[in-house]
Design an enzyme around this catalytic site. Structure first.
Site, PDB file in Angstrom:
ATOM      1  N   CYS A   2       0.716  -1.513   0.310  1.00 31.54           N
ATOM      2  CA  CYS A   2      -0.206   0.051  -0.307  1.00 31.54           C
ATOM      3  C   CYS A   2       0.880   0.825   0.039  1.00 31.54           C
ATOM      4  O   CYS A   2       1.520   1.464   1.184  1.00 31.54           O
ATOM      5  CB  CYS A   2      -0.665   0.105   1.207  1.00 31.54           C
ATOM      6  SG  CYS A   2      -2.198  -1.803   1.481  1.00 31.54           S
ATOM      7  N   ARG A  31       5.658  -0.147  -4.243  1.00 32.58           N
ATOM      8  CA  ARG A  31       6.304  -1.335  -2.944  1.00 32.58           C
ATOM      9  C   ARG A  31       4.843  -1.915  -3.442  1.00 32.58           C
ATOM     10  O   ARG A  31       4.585  -2.622  -2.514  1.00 32.58           O
ATOM     11  CB  ARG A  31       4.494   0.069  -2.131  1.00 32.58           C
ATOM     12  CG  ARG A  31       5.413   1.632  -1.823  1.00 32.58           C
ATOM     13  CD  ARG A  31       5.027   2.403  -1.027  1.00 32.58           C
ATOM     14  NE  ARG A  31       4.870   1.565   0.222  1.00 32.58           N
ATOM     15  CZ  ARG A  31       5.738   1.588   1.580  1.00 32.58           C
ATOM     16  NH1 ARG A  31       6.127   3.166   1.528  1.00 32.58           N
ATOM     17  NH2 ARG A  31       4.567   1.156   3.043  1.00 32.58           N
ATOM     18  N   TRP A  81      -2.391  -3.229  -1.415  1.00 33.31           N
ATOM     19  CA  TRP A  81      -2.626  -4.292  -2.089  1.00 33.31           C
ATOM     20  C   TRP A  81      -3.155  -5.157  -0.547  1.00 33.31           C
ATOM     21  O   TRP A  81      -3.193  -4.890   0.452  1.00 33.31           O
ATOM     22  CB  TRP A  81      -0.552  -4.484  -1.438  1.00 33.31           C
ATOM     23  CG  TRP A  81      -0.035  -5.317  -1.761  1.00 33.31           C
ATOM     24  CD1 TRP A  81       0.339  -6.235  -2.944  1.00 33.31           C
ATOM     25  CD2 TRP A  81      -0.068  -6.518  -0.473  1.00 33.31           C
ATOM     26  NE1 TRP A  81       0.718  -7.507  -3.223  1.00 33.31           N
ATOM     27  CE2 TRP A  81       0.828  -8.150  -1.466  1.00 33.31           C
ATOM     28  CE3 TRP A  81      -0.344  -7.241   0.816  1.00 33.31           C
ATOM     29  CZ2 TRP A  81       1.551  -9.068  -0.472  1.00 33.31           C
ATOM     30  CZ3 TRP A  81      -0.212  -8.169   0.929  1.00 33.31           C
ATOM     31  CH2 TRP A  81       0.200  -9.477   0.657  1.00 33.31           C
ATOM     32  N   ASN A 107      -3.351   1.752   4.943  1.00 27.79           N
ATOM     33  CA  ASN A 107      -1.948   0.961   4.881  1.00 27.79           C
ATOM     34  C   ASN A 107      -2.488   0.123   6.410  1.00 27.79           C
ATOM     35  O   ASN A 107      -2.195   0.758   6.944  1.00 27.79           O
ATOM     36  CB  ASN A 107      -0.827   1.594   4.868  1.00 27.79           C
ATOM     37  CG  ASN A 107       0.511   0.578   4.805  1.00 27.79           C
ATOM     38  OD1 ASN A 107       0.290  -0.162   4.528  1.00 27.79           O
ATOM     39  ND2 ASN A 107       1.675   1.219   4.380  1.00 27.79           N
ATOM     40  N   GLY A 108      -2.392  -1.095   6.096  1.00 23.35           N
ATOM     41  CA  GLY A 108      -1.911  -2.104   7.093  1.00 23.35           C
ATOM     42  C   GLY A 108      -3.665  -3.040   7.737  1.00 23.35           C
ATOM     43  O   GLY A 108      -4.152  -3.270   6.383  1.00 23.35           O
ATOM     44  N   GLU A 490      20.712 -16.364  -2.150  1.00 22.85           N
ATOM     45  CA  GLU A 490      20.343 -15.527  -2.259  1.00 22.85           C
ATOM     46  C   GLU A 490      20.177 -14.957  -4.433  1.00 22.85           C
ATOM     47  O   GLU A 490      19.859 -14.774  -4.786  1.00 22.85           O
ATOM     48  CB  GLU A 490      21.290 -13.302  -2.257  1.00 22.85           C
ATOM     49  CG  GLU A 490      21.501 -12.562  -2.682  1.00 22.85           C
ATOM     50  CD  GLU A 490      19.789 -12.111  -2.201  1.00 22.85           C
ATOM     51  OE1 GLU A 490      19.013 -12.476  -1.738  1.00 22.85           O
ATOM     52  OE2 GLU A 490      19.083 -10.259  -3.185  1.00 22.85           O
ATOM     53  N   LYS A 494      16.340 -14.418  -5.643  1.00 25.23           N
ATOM     54  CA  LYS A 494      16.249 -13.015  -7.333  1.00 25.23           C
ATOM     55  C   LYS A 494      16.304 -13.513  -8.529  1.00 25.23           C
ATOM     56  O   LYS A 494      14.662 -13.466  -8.710  1.00 25.23           O
ATOM     57  CB  LYS A 494      17.993 -12.808  -7.574  1.00 25.23           C
ATOM     58  CG  LYS A 494      18.391 -11.476  -6.561  1.00 25.23           C
ATOM     59  CD  LYS A 494      18.358 -10.607  -6.515  1.00 25.23           C
ATOM     60  CE  LYS A 494      16.869 -10.128  -5.512  1.00 25.23           C
ATOM     61  NZ  LYS A 494      17.636 -10.051  -3.853  1.00 25.23           N
ATOM     62  N   GLU A 497      12.212 -14.454  -7.602  1.00 20.52           N
ATOM     63  CA  GLU A 497      11.154 -13.349  -7.530  1.00 20.52           C
ATOM     64  C   GLU A 497      10.711 -12.805  -9.260  1.00 20.52           C
ATOM     65  O   GLU A 497       9.936 -12.294  -8.933  1.00 20.52           O
ATOM     66  CB  GLU A 497      12.045 -12.726  -6.784  1.00 20.52           C
ATOM     67  CG  GLU A 497      11.882 -12.276  -4.899  1.00 20.52           C
ATOM     68  CD  GLU A 497      12.559 -11.290  -4.841  1.00 20.52           C
ATOM     69  OE1 GLU A 497      11.814 -10.609  -3.775  1.00 20.52           O
ATOM     70  OE2 GLU A 497      14.152 -10.621  -5.158  1.00 20.52           O
ATOM     71  N   HIS A 513      24.005 -35.089   0.793  1.00 21.73           N
ATOM     72  CA  HIS A 513      23.015 -35.578   2.350  1.00 21.73           C
ATOM     73  C   HIS A 513      21.162 -35.359   1.544  1.00 21.73           C
ATOM     74  O   HIS A 513      20.202 -35.908   1.949  1.00 21.73           O
ATOM     75  CB  HIS A 513      22.817 -34.867   3.340  1.00 21.73           C
ATOM     76  CG  HIS A 513      24.087 -34.878   3.966  1.00 21.73           C
ATOM     77  ND1 HIS A 513      24.766 -35.635   3.958  1.00 21.73           N
ATOM     78  CD2 HIS A 513      24.899 -33.643   3.560  1.00 21.73           C
ATOM     79  CE1 HIS A 513      25.795 -35.375   4.521  1.00 21.73           C
ATOM     80  NE2 HIS A 513      26.442 -34.235   4.413  1.00 21.73           N
ATOM     81  N   LYS A 616       7.298  -4.429  -1.863  1.00 17.01           N
ATOM     82  CA  LYS A 616       8.807  -3.722  -1.949  1.00 17.01           C
ATOM     83  C   LYS A 616       9.324  -4.220  -0.187  1.00 17.01           C
ATOM     84  O   LYS A 616       9.618  -4.619   0.209  1.00 17.01           O
ATOM     85  CB  LYS A 616       8.949  -2.774  -1.818  1.00 17.01           C
ATOM     86  CG  LYS A 616      10.091  -2.260  -1.626  1.00 17.01           C
ATOM     87  CD  LYS A 616      11.021  -2.535  -2.418  1.00 17.01           C
ATOM     88  CE  LYS A 616      12.916  -2.110  -1.968  1.00 17.01           C
ATOM     89  NZ  LYS A 616      14.041  -2.981  -2.331  1.00 17.01           N
TER      90      LYS A 616
HETATM   91  O1  M6R Z   1      12.956  -4.124   3.878  1.00 17.89           O
HETATM   92  P1  M6R Z   1      13.682  -5.238   3.976  1.00 17.89           P
HETATM   93  O2  M6R Z   1      14.431  -5.149   4.225  1.00 17.89           O
HETATM   94  O3  M6R Z   1      13.701  -5.775   5.587  1.00 17.89           O
HETATM   95  O4  M6R Z   1      13.107  -6.485   3.569  1.00 17.89           O
HETATM   96  C1  M6R Z   1      13.199  -7.172   3.589  1.00 17.89           C
HETATM   97  C2  M6R Z   1      12.761  -8.294   2.771  1.00 17.89           C
HETATM   98  O5  M6R Z   1      11.417  -8.673   2.526  1.00 17.89           O
HETATM   99  C3  M6R Z   1      13.279  -7.734   1.238  1.00 17.89           C
HETATM  100  O6  M6R Z   1      14.879  -8.651   1.777  1.00 17.89           O
HETATM  101  C4  M6R Z   1      12.613  -9.496   0.339  1.00 17.89           C
HETATM  102  O7  M6R Z   1      13.073 -10.853   0.607  1.00 17.89           O
HETATM  103  C5  M6R Z   1      13.166  -8.607  -1.192  1.00 17.89           C
HETATM  104  N1  M6R Z   1      12.196  -8.549  -2.104  1.00 17.89           N
HETATM  105  C6  M6R Z   1      14.375  -9.801  -1.754  1.00 17.89           C
HETATM  106  O8  M6R Z   1      14.444  -9.172  -2.771  1.00 17.89           O
END
Ligand code: M6R
Length: 621
Positions: A2, A31, A81, A107-108, A490, A494, A497, A513, A616
């Site tokens: 949001c 966001r 959202w 928002n929330g 990571e 990526k 996502e 394992h 975001k």
């Molecule tokens: O704003 P933050 O760093 O607390 O966010 C943490 C995660 O939500 C954030 O890193 C998320 O995993 C990203 N989409 C990764 O690319």
């Protein structure tokens, strides 16, 4: 999650309120959202003008072009959202109350909304949506009908609401005012001349002003063209010093790149250099950005727990190797959402380090609060100035990555690793684990990193080319050992996502394992290979892992240190990164993996900056 924007100005009714709010919403698109809407306070004192649409902002823009709203003096806008109720036109915000006199956005999650809704239904209130937000609108209308001003009404209703919320409201009868409130959800105030702004974050109004004010927990704000009044929930006025945002609107633009993500990957040398800049004073002491934890406390800690989510947690995993090695303090890295539910052993001698780009991740906020309740000191490593985690922690070390707009985190990750390393170096110095010349040498190693990242970027075409050939892959595996392990995690995150490809990252030693059962003919496997100059056994062990998957038909792609010719014997393709001391290598080896995911997603035609289903900043638990 949001996006929220509010605006009020002193000019005659016109198009500026709508223009400011719509451009703010466009800036907040990153966001993550699935519907959008706007309400404008016009000369009609009985009804605010409103427009809202499911889907992307372009749908709302089209609607506004076909059915323009009247000129106004104030406006609020929202990108939603969905939580309560599907992303439909009806559930989109704003919601109207008091016969259309009041508009509200939120928002929330209002956790006691069912009870409040039942109460309002008993009173004969008619609901037009399935949202929890509409409840707040009708409660506000009830207070306004009783004769309260919008600000007083907002204070009254926030006392009744439970959960997390940022609320903004306008009343057609108060055309030069926008009122907001927040609890566990972000809201910042932008200070203009003859006009003022509200936004989920400063990006919403950065093109108009860089002067901002924080709004704290359970505070209510009223903005008018000439002033800002902040009160606590009881109505007592709160004085607050403004702060100046240290980046400008251009930092939140694509700067000639096709996507924000690509731009942010290229920002990484600067993000690391800026995070390092001027941090250590002449006595070797780390310069924090706010708050402090007394050195006697830091000297007495016997454990560090890093709390974070997603990419930020992987930065913590990288940091663990360095801090344990340099400081000889045990470090645990805990996903923030798991932390408080497992009754963790936390005491006044535990240093909790919260890592977050946004500083508004609800899971991390709750972990910080839990740690503080147990008496633990908390240091925040945060990118967004004035965010909740930065404010609530006992001390803050800002990552100076600048605004990260793309949903997938890239430059924040590198800046987080840099900041954790600075913290580790500082603790090592403070606790006497390292001599001054060793500290200096570690800082020199970090200082050399930005130029090396630039070299990785400058030589990235081969991995981008490979990515373009892999759009039809169904599964990609990533392996790493030691600091290469979180890099592998990571790399996989990526790819998931951005390209919606099933990807898994594994500790290379864990492969046999179980996960090796996944490997079949043609399976792409990326391996982060340690330097042959480091601990020899580590390099040869990962080479063995490469051979194990290769023997089972995998296509192996290796990230290796420049000059490691042996890697070529075991890989279909090797991508070289400059040589660096082992602990510094994640800052380099992750970059090709970021570019791989970016290019592959682009090749599949996906929206790289706003991947599906993601927000975001995850502001709900
Ligand atoms: O704003 P933050 O760093 O607390 O966010 C943490 C995660 O939500 C954030 O890193 C998320 O995993 C990203 N989409 C990764 O690319």
């Amino acid at each position: 999650m949001c996006g929220i924007v509010g605006y009020v100005g002193s000019g005659a009714p016109g198009g500026r309120p709508q223009g400011v709010v719509m451009s703010g919403l466009a800036r907040l698109e990153y966001r993550g959202y699935d519907s959008a809407g706007i309400a404008v306070v016009t000369e009609d004192t009985e009804r605010v003008a409103m427009s809202k649409k499911a889907g992307k902002l372009v749908n709302l823009e089209k609607e506004l072009a076909e059915r323009p709203l009247a000129p106004g003096t104030a406006a609020i806008g929202h990108t939603r959202w969905a939580t309560h109720g599907a992303p439909t036109d009806a559930n989109a915000h704003p919601h109207l109350a008091a016969g259309g006199r009041i508009a509200i956005i939120h928002n929330g999650i209002i956790e006691n909304f069912a009870a409040l809704r039942a109460e309002l239904l008993d009173e004969g209130v008619e609901f037009l949506s399935e949202t929890d937000t509409e409840v707040a609108g009708h409660l506000l209308a009830r207070e306004v009908d009783r004769g309260l001003s919008l600000a007083d009404a907002m204070r009254a209703i926030t006392r009744r609401l439970e959960g997390a919320f940022t609320l903004l409201a306008v009343d057609a009868r108060e055309p030069r005012s926008v009122v907001g409130a927040r609890r566990n959800s972000p809201l910042v105030i932008g200070l203009g001349e003859g006009e003022n702004f509200l936004g989920s974050d400063v990006v919403a109004f950065i093109e108009h002003t860089r002067d901002a004010l924080e709004l704290h927990q359970d505070e209510v704000v009223e903005i008018t063209p000439d002033g800002v009044t902040i009160t606590d929930i009881r109505g007592l006025v709160v004085e607050r010093e403004p702060y100046h945002v240290d980046w400008d609107a251009s930092a939140a633009q694509k700067g000639g790149f096709a996507t924000f993500m690509e731009k942010e990957i290229h920002d990484q040398p600067t993000a690391v250099a800026d995070t390092l800049r001027g941090r250590i004073d002449e006595h070797g002491r780390l310069q924090l950005d706010g708050g402090m934890i007394h050195e006697t406390i830091l000297n007495s800690i016997d454990k560090i727990i890093v709390v974070a989510c997603g990419t930020a947690a992987y930065a913590g995993l990288v940091g663990r190797y360095a801090i344990e090695h340099w400081c000889r303090i045990p470090v645990e890295v805990e996903l923030a959402h798991e932390f408080r539910y497992r009754d963790p052993v936390v005491s006044v001698r535990t240093l909790v380090v919260a890592i977050s780009q946004s500083g508004e991740t609800m899971d991390t906020i709750m972990a910080v609060r839990h740690a503080q309740q147990q008496g633990a000191p908390v240091i925040a490593i945060v990118n967004s100035q004035g965010s909740t985690i930065a404010r609530e922690a006992d001390a803050v070390l800002y990552t100076r990555a600048g605004p990260e707009i793309a949903v997938a985190s890239t430059k924040a990750f590198l800046a987080q690793i840099t900041a954790v390393y600075l913290l580790g170096i500082y603790l090592a110095e403070l606790r006497g684990n390292k001599f001054p010349d060793e500290i200096e040498s570690l800082l020199d190693q970090l200082d050399a990193i930005p130029a090396k990242i630039q070299r990785v970027l400058d030589t990235s075409e081969p991995i981008r080319e490979l990515a373009r050939t892999m759009a039809n892959e169904r599964t990609v595996l990533f392996l790493g050992r030691h600091v290469g392990c979180p890099v592998a995690l990571e790399g996989a995150l990526k790819l998931k996502e951005l390209a919606y490809i099933h990807a898994e990252g594994f500790a290379a030693g864990e492969l046999k394992h179980g996960p090796i059962a996944l490997v079949e003919e043609g399976q792409p496997v990326f391996i982060v290979l340690p330097s042959p100059r480091g601990r020899e056994s580590l390099h040869s062990k990962v080479i063995s892992n490469v051979q194990e998957v290769r023997a089972r038909g995998a296509r192996t792609f290796v990230i290796a240190e420049e000059g490691d010719k042996e890697a070529e014997n075991y890989a279909e393709q090797v991508f070289y990164v400059p040589s660096a001391p082992v602990l510094m290598t994640p800052l380099l080896s992750v970059v090709p993996l970021q570019l791989f995911a970016l290019e592959l997603a682009a090749a599949k035609g996906y929206d790289v900056d706003q991947p599906r289903n993601l927000a975001k900043s995850v502001t709900v638990e």
